[in-house]
Design an enzyme around this catalytic site. Sequence first.
Site, PDB file in Angstrom:
ATOM      1  N   TYR A  90       1.928  79.071 104.793  1.00 10.88           N
ATOM      2  CA  TYR A  90       2.091  80.098 103.744  1.00 10.88           C
ATOM      3  C   TYR A  90       3.526  80.646 103.787  1.00 10.88           C
ATOM      4  O   TYR A  90       4.204  80.742 102.763  1.00 10.88           O
ATOM      5  CB  TYR A  90       1.071  81.213 103.981  1.00 10.88           C
TER       6      TYR A  90
ATOM      7  N   SER B  92       6.642  86.873  99.127  1.00 10.62           N
ATOM      8  CA  SER B  92       6.048  87.734 100.161  1.00 10.62           C
ATOM      9  C   SER B  92       7.115  88.015 101.214  1.00 10.62           C
ATOM     10  O   SER B  92       8.045  87.206 101.409  1.00 10.62           O
ATOM     11  CB  SER B  92       4.873  87.004 100.815  1.00 10.62           C
TER      12      SER B  92
END
Length: 267
Positions: free
Chosen positions: A155, A142
């Site tokens: 995350y 990401s």
Amino acid sequence: MNNLMGKSALLTGASRGIGSFIVKSLAKEGIKIVCVARSEDKLKEVQKKVEELGGNSQIFPFDLNNISLIPDLIARIKAESGVVDILINNAGIEMYRKYGDYSAQELNSILAVNLHAPMELTRLLLPGMLDRGSGHVINVASLAGCKGVAYNAIYSATKAGMIMWSDGLRQELRGTGVGISTIKPGYISEAGMFHNSGQDAPKLLGTSPPQAVADAVIRAIKGNKAEIIVNKGPIKPLLALNVFTPVFGDSVVRWFGVQELSAKRVE
Ligand SMILES: NC(=O)c1ccc[n+]([C@@H]2O[C@H](COP(=O)([O-])OP(=O)(O)OC[C@H]3O[C@@H](n4cnc5c(N)ncnc54)[C@H](OP(=O)(O)O)[C@@H]3O)[C@@H](O)[C@H]2O)c1
């Protein structure tokens, strides 16, 4: 790996979101898909769609939190499905919290699903790929792994870990016939974790469709790409600037409205 027809790919997170777009793209390439996720019902629906496309898939319901059971999963996949030529680590979870509000169990789960499980799956499948002198690992990371995201810091850490682990391993694999690629999506529309949040992306960043991620996966395997960013606008100059001055990077991110958006997503 140019001709993908007849190859076999293990895809985690195959039951929904971006994974279901990757499934369709793999099926269209004539790749046999080994689908892994927790929800057996959703995996059965995916399998039906693959059949409708004239493709071939098998499903293995499994919770990637169970790191110690992954060797058993791989043994079962090898026995029932045969060789795995391509591993696509796509399953991922995020939880927006003020940092002190994470439980120890939540912290462990984000680390396990997003980082430890991909590392363990790769550890178990890589020797076979190296023996055959052919294979590919795709890690769906990401842009949150390139610039940390407030209220989603664990995350971000897992995605940064995934990016650096792939970077080291890519150098180790040079000349072996086995490749590794990182896909770095920004905000994704239509399906997946951001879409499900019901929030709008900051206007200056925008969104990309999930099919763009699936296309990037196929491009990365065929072209042995080190990394592919999937984002509406050009983001690389901003990421480079952030390396030099992270505090200025923080201001840019705030100005874009990322922090405000992330604060709204705190549960
Ligand atoms: N959507 C975005 O905007 C975006 C942006 C950047 C990066 N990404 C990355 O893209 C990947 C796919 O995300 P997505 O948006 O498609 O997410 P999603 O819609 O929430 O889907 C997540 C997938 O992972 C599986 N999964 C979750 N926990 C699992 C577990 N414990 N064991 C096994 N499978 C598990 C889910 O299946 P079950 O629930 O059936 O287990 C589902 O198939 C992730 O790695 C994510 O970090 C997404």
